[in-house]
Design a protein around this motif. Structure first.
Motif: not given
Length: 422
Positions: A289-302
């Motif tokens: 989850a930390e790696r995914i949420t480190g990408v800006p805009g990840s909230s659209r899909s995660f």
């Protein structure tokens, strides 16, 4: 042209400090088509410095020396370079005045040892340092019959980088033959480095004008392709041609053709499929989850998920039946499957991802060794579980597991055509 970067300072030969300038300097030199052939770190001993400078001058055209330009006894770069070249130092009156003016602005007397910062190597041009007291120096000289460009720059990053950008780069552009660098970065997941090289070497070794470097770290293979030519289009054409052939050879191990991270690619496919992801992590403790949420805009899909470290939370957050855990154990194919399906249904995500394992160094049994992990990916159509055993210390097991988990999601998304949510 080939260059060498020499970082001066005994502190960088300890576990506590490291050279943070050379990556920046490499990037800037590459912009001019200059290859960085060597990077050297040398301590503050004059004899060692002279040996390092002499070696560099014997093997490259451009030498960038950073550090050792301060006022203390162990700041010996100027003296060592002068000795190497058989030149004298002269005290520059303009620099003495500049040092005095700088001290005056601080309303403090200038110690005598500060004056050594005004010592300039015979034939050198002073490079102004707008952010510090130690100026740089530029030498366009001849050594053993060959032209050499030598530049001395201060060590602190806040001085080194702006000085190199504003003062050194314009000088280099005037004297370095115009060359163009083209580069590509290919990335592949979970293929062993030796296997990748065996697969790719017969192809990339035939491109003698393209420098190919293979880097491996925790389940990630990175291929750096560099080509320098007099024409940008020709250089890019050669790099792209080789990249295309390597991409075909890597097949589905390849996840990026232009340097993106694995988590960026996962999010790209999630967006492309209009899909969402939720995770239930045990041994990785939220690393996925930390790696995914480190990408800006990840909230659209995660959507998020849970760190289900205890058995009780596996049941509470992901609806894993307690009797399933009791019968098979928390580290098992059955529990991994239930975790992925449970977190998907609880969150309403398109895809559920779970990780459970024994990161170590404790917790192993005769049948379940340290490094054993189960990773499950679930959508409305099916759930797949992968069993792996990763060797090494706790941090390595966790990082490899997170890499493998993200790659499984990527592979599932590449197969997914229609979104099903249940």
């Amino acid at each position: 042209m080939r260059s060498e970067i020499i970082a001066v300072g005994s502190e960088m030969l300890t576990p506590h400090r490291q050279d943070t300038n050379s990556l920046f300097l490499t990037e800037k030199l590459n912009e001019l088509g200059v290859t960085v052939a060597f990077k050297t770190i040398v301590g503050d001993r004059r004899k060692d410095l002279v040996n390092a400078f002499r070696t560099a001058l014997g093997r490259v055209d451009i030498v960038v020396v950073m550090g050792g330009l301060g006022p203390t006894e162990d700041d010996l770069t100027r003296e060592a370079v002068a000795e190497t070249l058989g030149l004298k130092l002269r005290r520059d009156g303009t620099q003495v005045a500049a040092l005095a003016a700088r001290a005056a602005t601080w309303r403090m007397p200038m110690p005598d040892n500060n004056l050594k910062q005004a010592d300039v190597i015979e034939g050198a041009t002073v490079i102004p340092n707008a952010n510090g007291s130690a100026p740089g120096q530029w030498l366009d000289t001849t050594h053993e019959g060959f032209r050499k460009l030598i530049m001395l720059v201060p060590g602190p990053p806040s001085e080194c980088k702006p000085l190199f950008e504003s003062e050194v780069m314009p000088r280099l552009r005037e004297v370095v033959p115009i060359r163009y660098l083209a580069k590509r970065t290919l990335k592949a997941a979970m293929i062993p480095e030796s296997q990748a090289d065996k697969l790719l070497a017969p192809t990339y070794t035939t491109y003698t004008d393209v420098e190919t470097t293979i880097l491996a770290h925790n389940g990630d293979i990175q291929l750096e392709l560099h080509c320098v030519k007099k024409d940008q289009e020709q250089a890019q054409k050669r790099v792209d041609e080789l990249a295309s052939k390597l991409e075909e050879l890597l097949e589905d191990w390849l996840y990026s053709s232009d340097g993106e991270t694995l988590e960026q690619i996962v999010l790209y496919y999630l967006g492309l499929r209009q899909a969402t992801l939720a995770v239930a992590e045990s041994c990785t403790g939220g690393l996925v989850a930390e790696r995914i949420t480190g990408v800006p805009g990840s909230s659209r899909s995660f959507l998020g998920g849970a760190v289900v470290y205890s058995n009780a939370l596996k049941t509470h957050f992901a609806d894993v039946p307690a009797e399933l855990i009791e019968h098979h154990g928390a580290v098992s194919e059955e529990v991994a499957r239930a975790l992925a399906e449970g977190i998907r249904k609880r969150t309403g995500a398109t895809i559920g991802l779970s990780v459970t394992g024994i990161a170590g160094p404790t917790g192993a049994t005769e049948t379940k060794p340290v490094g054993l992990v189960y990773i499950a990916v679930s959508d409305a159509q099916k759930t797949d579980v992968l069993e792996r055993t990763f060797r090494g210390p706790r941090a390595r097991v966790r990082e490899w597991t997170a890499q493998q988990a993200l790659d499984l999601v990527r592979r599932r998304l590449m197969q997914l055509e229609t979104v099903h949510i249940s």
